[in-house]
Design an enzyme around this catalytic site. Structure first.
Site, PDB file in Angstrom:
ATOM      1  N   GLY A 100      91.633  45.548  90.122  1.00 13.40           N
ATOM      2  CA  GLY A 100      92.326  45.103  89.413  1.00 13.40           C
ATOM      3  C   GLY A 100      92.636  43.624  88.642  1.00 13.40           C
ATOM      4  O   GLY A 100      92.407  43.070  89.429  1.00 13.40           O
TER       5      GLY A 100
ATOM      6  N   ASN B  44      40.571  20.665  94.663  1.00 12.44           N
ATOM      7  CA  ASN B  44      41.198  20.083  95.806  1.00 12.44           C
ATOM      8  C   ASN B  44      41.994  21.207  97.070  1.00 12.44           C
ATOM      9  O   ASN B  44      42.327  20.638  97.452  1.00 12.44           O
ATOM     10  CB  ASN B  44      42.530  19.752  94.470  1.00 12.44           C
ATOM     11  CG  ASN B  44      43.037  21.506  94.252  1.00 12.44           C
ATOM     12  OD1 ASN B  44      42.608  22.345  94.009  1.00 12.44           O
ATOM     13  ND2 ASN B  44      44.716  21.843  94.196  1.00 12.44           N
TER      14      ASN B  44
ATOM     15  N   ASN C 273      80.074  42.803  78.912  1.00  9.92           N
ATOM     16  CA  ASN C 273      80.272  44.417  80.064  1.00  9.92           C
ATOM     17  C   ASN C 273      79.424  45.060  80.036  1.00  9.92           C
ATOM     18  O   ASN C 273      79.018  45.749  81.169  1.00  9.92           O
ATOM     19  CB  ASN C 273      81.869  44.751  79.602  1.00  9.92           C
ATOM     20  CG  ASN C 273      82.738  44.537  79.378  1.00  9.92           C
ATOM     21  OD1 ASN C 273      83.119  43.728  80.426  1.00  9.92           O
ATOM     22  ND2 ASN C 273      83.490  44.989  78.832  1.00  9.92           N
TER      23      ASN C 273
ATOM     24  N   ARG D 225      51.248  22.050  85.179  1.00  9.29           N
ATOM     25  CA  ARG D 225      51.920  23.055  86.231  1.00  9.29           C
ATOM     26  C   ARG D 225      53.226  21.845  86.769  1.00  9.29           C
ATOM     27  O   ARG D 225      52.432  20.631  86.400  1.00  9.29           O
ATOM     28  CB  ARG D 225      51.175  23.786  86.737  1.00  9.29           C
ATOM     29  CG  ARG D 225      50.533  25.009  86.151  1.00  9.29           C
ATOM     30  CD  ARG D 225      49.476  25.339  87.547  1.00  9.29           C
ATOM     31  NE  ARG D 225      50.061  25.310  88.788  1.00  9.29           N
ATOM     32  CZ  ARG D 225      49.051  25.337  89.475  1.00  9.29           C
ATOM     33  NH1 ARG D 225      47.708  24.789  89.648  1.00  9.29           N
ATOM     34  NH2 ARG D 225      49.740  25.462  91.149  1.00  9.29           N
TER      35      ARG D 225
ATOM     36  N   LYS E  68      47.779  19.833  87.428  1.00  7.93           N
ATOM     37  CA  LYS E  68      48.850  20.815  88.088  1.00  7.93           C
ATOM     38  C   LYS E  68      49.106  19.555  89.660  1.00  7.93           C
ATOM     39  O   LYS E  68      47.901  18.254  90.168  1.00  7.93           O
ATOM     40  CB  LYS E  68      48.692  21.433  89.479  1.00  7.93           C
ATOM     41  CG  LYS E  68      49.431  22.342  90.161  1.00  7.93           C
ATOM     42  CD  LYS E  68      49.466  21.948  91.769  1.00  7.93           C
ATOM     43  CE  LYS E  68      49.365  20.635  92.619  1.00  7.93           C
ATOM     44  NZ  LYS E  68      48.346  21.896  94.068  1.00  7.93           N
TER      45      LYS E  68
ATOM     46  N   ARG F 184      78.898  48.452  84.684  1.00  9.08           N
ATOM     47  CA  ARG F 184      78.116  48.534  83.205  1.00  9.08           C
ATOM     48  C   ARG F 184      76.652  48.500  83.253  1.00  9.08           C
ATOM     49  O   ARG F 184      76.353  48.705  81.954  1.00  9.08           O
ATOM     50  CB  ARG F 184      79.003  48.771  82.284  1.00  9.08           C
ATOM     51  CG  ARG F 184      80.986  50.089  82.075  1.00  9.08           C
ATOM     52  CD  ARG F 184      82.023  49.247  81.591  1.00  9.08           C
ATOM     53  NE  ARG F 184      82.297  47.851  81.689  1.00  9.08           N
ATOM     54  CZ  ARG F 184      84.242  47.571  81.963  1.00  9.08           C
ATOM     55  NH1 ARG F 184      84.179  48.202  80.057  1.00  9.08           N
ATOM     56  NH2 ARG F 184      83.990  46.937  82.156  1.00  9.08           N
TER      57      ARG F 184
ATOM     58  N   TYR G 221      40.109  22.255  85.190  1.00  9.41           N
ATOM     59  CA  TYR G 221      41.089  22.231  86.004  1.00  9.41           C
ATOM     60  C   TYR G 221      41.670  20.793  86.286  1.00  9.41           C
ATOM     61  O   TYR G 221      40.281  19.946  87.271  1.00  9.41           O
ATOM     62  CB  TYR G 221      41.293  23.094  87.276  1.00  9.41           C
ATOM     63  CG  TYR G 221      41.896  22.861  88.532  1.00  9.41           C
ATOM     64  CD1 TYR G 221      43.459  22.990  87.537  1.00  9.41           C
ATOM     65  CD2 TYR G 221      41.599  23.083  88.963  1.00  9.41           C
ATOM     66  CE1 TYR G 221      44.769  22.859  88.351  1.00  9.41           C
ATOM     67  CE2 TYR G 221      43.058  22.581  90.781  1.00  9.41           C
ATOM     68  CZ  TYR G 221      44.319  23.327  90.079  1.00  9.41           C
ATOM     69  OH  TYR G 221      45.323  22.435  90.925  1.00  9.41           O
TER      70      TYR G 221
END
Ligand code: UD1
Ligand code: MG
Length: 462
Positions: free
Chosen positions: A78, A386, A228, A333, A351, A16, A366
């Site tokens: 079941g 970099n 469900n 980051r 980063k 479902r 940056y």
């Protein structure tokens, strides 16, 4: 103390849900449903846990690891058939067994403890955890006799109109006398609307054998929500979020608009921190005291110190130390480590870089693969160059240096303490301590040159 066991049912595909992801792995407040279940089960201190896996068996096992034993239910015939699979571990053992579905993530350990206590107090062979539902659609109904004793459970699809009107539902969680559970399971058949082995049929079987069957009703239907489909998943997330936020508020955290604030399970937040609307705190994140986490910030797997201010920024796998301020619109980051009182301003991306205390990186910059010392001023529009297309290289900048606006720092590069780079420079060579690096073409002024372009300016001076 008597032995206690737990069986977690997690083999279903979750048809479902209409999903590629197996049902019990769908996240609620950032954690797979089955993860919530095992954590609650562990809090009840069972001696053995057996998880029934089928669809997505490997992924479920990977999620739960060594906290459980596993049995593969190759075909999902079941819930009764699923519990039968645990026989190889548990059959014939003396004790009490908790059976719980992998899709009821809101159940609390407190409720499970109450269920177990009630079961033991009643000396029952089986005790069903039930709840009163405003809308019982989809759940099994608890059918009681004229004096209120539990008779049986009827599934929605097998219920008569009268039975379907019953609002007391089966939460899918039960306590059993372990030996009697496995005896009775052998008598379950598939004579029902879905042609499945229903675990719920065990109630009638035990009753027919003269066993005591009890029902413990929790006051809180919401806890027993069974997921469900996607509507129930959204509802489970909403309820879990409200529960989590409420607990933080009890602990002294302010939420401007808790209904629109998304805090995953197990996140720590210190007191007097203010969380504005639309904030997402995810994964393994810890926020200190006296912070302001501004609207629409997203913080994932990060450690934030005390007195930090974050404005509309994204922070991933990073560390931010006390009294730093981030944003608006900054992006930290993975492996950014921001020192005390550092200022990271608008449109700055960092980063894999360590930034020392009191350093300022204010605008449009940056910073990648770098180590910056203390008290550095990084001007506007600086690029830490970099990447040469193949490898990443590092830039190191000493304390108290001054990086002029629009500098390009071509790594690998070391800039000494108290050094300067001239604005607009492309710096390719190391700059010594106290030195200045300037790397830009000299300016040439050409008199009256602009007159060649009258269309650029119709009010040129003679
Ligand atoms: C079940 C109960 C229902 C109860 C509801 C509570 C039965 C027959 N019905 O219905 O009375 O009100 O839970 O949420 O038990 N599973 C297996 N193997 C299988 C089938 C299911 O491991 O062969 C697992 C599923 O992964 C799931 C759990 O058992 O975690 C329950 O199955 P599900 O299909 O969700 O049952 P419901 O229709 O919700
Ligand atoms: Mg279910």
């Amino acid at each position: 103390m008597e032995n206690r066991y737990a069986i977690i049912l997690a083999a279903g595909k979750g048809t479902r849900m209409k999903s590629k992801l197996y049902k019990v792995l769908h996240p609620v407040a950032g954690k797979p449903m089955v993860e919530h279940i095992i954590n609650r089960v562990i809090e009840t201190k069972p001696t053995e846990i057996v998880t029934i896996v089928g669809h997505g068996a490997e992924m479920v096992q990977e999620q739960l690891g060594e906290r459980s034993q596993y049995v593969l239910q190759a075909e999902q015939l079941g819930t009764g058939h699923a519990v039968m699979q645990a026989a190889q571990f548990l059959e014939g053992k003396q004790g009490t067994t908790l059976v719980i579905s992998g899709d009821t993530p809101l159940l609390t350990a407190e409720t499970l403890d109450h269920l177990i206590e009630y079961h033991q107090g009643k000396q029952a062979s089986a005790t069903i955890l039930t709840a009163d539902a405003a809308d019982p659609t989809g759940y099994g109904r608890i059918i009681r006799d004229h004096v209120g004793i539990v008779d049986r459970i009827v599934e929605q699809k097998d219920a008569t109109d009268e039975e379907a009107r019953v609002t007391e539902i089966n939460t899918g969680t039960y306590c059993f006398d372990n030996e009697k559970l496995f005896e009775a399971l052998k008598k379950i058949g598939t004579d029902n609307a879905q042609g499945e082995y229903y675990l719920t049929d065990i109630i009638e079987i035990l009753k027919a054998d003269g066993e005591i069957v009890a029902a413990y009703q929790t006051k809180d239907f919401e806890e027993s929500l069974g997921v469900n489909d996607r509507m129930a998943l959204a509802e489970a997330n909403r309820l879990m979020r409200a529960r989590i936020n409420r607990q933080h508020m009890v602990n002294g955290v302010s939420f401007i608009d808790p209904d629109s604030t998304y805090v995953d399970a197990d996140i720590e937040i210190g007191s007097d921190t203010v969380i504005e609307a639309g904030v997402q705190l995810q994964g393994n994140t810890k926020i200190g005291e006296d912070c302001l986490i501004g609207a629409h910030s997203r913080i994932v797997d990060s450690q934030i110190g005390d007195g930090v201010k974050v404005y509309a920024s994204v922070i991933e796998e990073s560390i931010v130390k006390n009294a730093a301020d981030i944003g608006p619109y900054a992006h930290l980051r993975p492996q950014a480590e921001i020192g005390e009182r550092v200022h990271i301003g608008n449109f700055v991306e960092v980063k894999k870089a360590t930034i020392g205390a009191d350093t300022k990186v204010g605008h449009l910059t940056y910073v990648g693969d770098a180590i910056l010392g203390k008290d550095i001023n990084v001007g506007c529009g600086v690029v830490f160059v970099n990447y040469d297309g193949k490898n990443k290289h590092q830039t190191i900048i000493g304390d108290n240096s001054f990086i002029g606006s629009a500098s390009n720092l071509i790594a690998p590069l070391t800039i000494g303490e108290h050094a300067i780079t001239a604005a607009g420079s492309t710096i390719t060579d190391d700059v010594p301590v106290n030195g200045m690096g300037i790397g830009r073409a000299r300016q040439v002024n050409k008199a009256d040159f602009a007159k060649k372009f009258p269309y650029l300016n119709d009010s040129l001076k003679d």
